[in-house]
Design an enzyme around this catalytic site. Structure first.
Site, short mmCIF file in Angstrom:
data_model
loop_
_atom_site.label_atom_id
_atom_site.label_comp_id
_atom_site.label_asym_id
_atom_site.label_seq_id
_atom_site.Cartn_x
_atom_site.Cartn_y
_atom_site.Cartn_z
N HIS A 19 0.84 -1.21 0.00
CA HIS A 19 0.00 0.00 0.00
C HIS A 19 0.87 1.25 0.00
CE1 HIS A 19 -3.21 -2.56 2.17
NE2 HIS A 19 -3.67 -2.32 0.95
N LYS A 43 -14.82 -8.27 4.66
CA LYS A 43 -13.39 -8.57 4.77
C LYS A 43 -12.99 -8.90 6.21
CE LYS A 43 -11.50 -6.33 0.73
NZ LYS A 43 -10.41 -5.48 0.23
N ARG A 94 -1.46 -6.40 -8.31
CA ARG A 94 -0.42 -7.35 -7.92
C ARG A 94 -0.30 -8.48 -8.93
NH1 ARG A 94 -3.16 -7.60 -2.31
NH2 ARG A 94 -4.43 -8.86 -3.63
N SER A 132 -3.17 -7.62 2.63
CA SER A 132 -3.57 -7.45 4.03
C SER A 132 -4.18 -8.73 4.59
CB SER A 132 -4.56 -6.31 4.17
OG SER A 132 -3.96 -5.08 3.87
#
Length: 170
Positions: A19, A43, A94, A132
């Site tokens: 990030h 999440k 990514r 994350s």
């Protein structure tokens, strides 16, 4: 000339080195980069929105990035971006799987507001595997996360895991 404002949205639960790489690079593309810390209950957040905003603010300040503002939001991204006066959405990629999802989102966002462009930044090769979700899973199972987050974030995640309790050893 109008100020070019970008929005980099995410849950940042927790903020990772990946990030921070996107923030550092995205901040070079605009006059002002707004980091939109959003809620996403699906999440399973480890930190509250307020904790995440404080974490992101501290980490950005520690990096010396001065054209960034951290703002919490719980709304449709394009409505948030419009309210901030943004002309650009910054997204990090990514892997191919990210691209497919982000490509679809960019198309939908363009339908909602064609005046706001989406810009994709490829993650640094050394940071591409960091997510994350994986950082949290590694920490919850007692693994070391120092290679994925800053020392302060590592300490906060470890403290939270100690509070929550580890998931197991094997």
């Amino acid at each position: 000339m109008a100020q070019r404002i970008g929005v980099y949205p995410g849950t940042f639960d927790p903020i990772t080195l990946g990030h921070l790489d996107i923030i550092r690079r995205g901040a070079k593309l605009v006059d002002k980069l707004i980091i939109g810390v959003t809620t996403n209950p699906s999440k399973n957040p480890m930190f509250t929105p307020e904790e995440r905003m404080a974490m992101v603010s501290r980490e950005v300040a520690d990096q010396g990035i001065d054209n960034v503002e951290v703002v919490g939001f719980n709304a449709l991204l394009m409505k948030f971006a419009r309210a901030q006066g943004a002309s650009v959405i910054v997204r990090g990629l990514r892997a191919v799987a990210d691209f497919e999802y982000e490509y679809q989102m960019a198309g939908m966002n363009q339908q909602l507001d064609a005046e706001i462009e989406t810009v994709f930044l490829m993650a640094d090769v050394s940071l591409q595997p960091i997510a994350s979700k994986l950082v949290k899973e590694i920490a919850l199972f007692g693994g070391e996360i120092a290679d994925f987050v800053t020392p302060m974030v590592r300490d906060e995640v470890v403290a939270r895991v100690e509070k929550l309790g580890r998931l197991g050893d094997y």
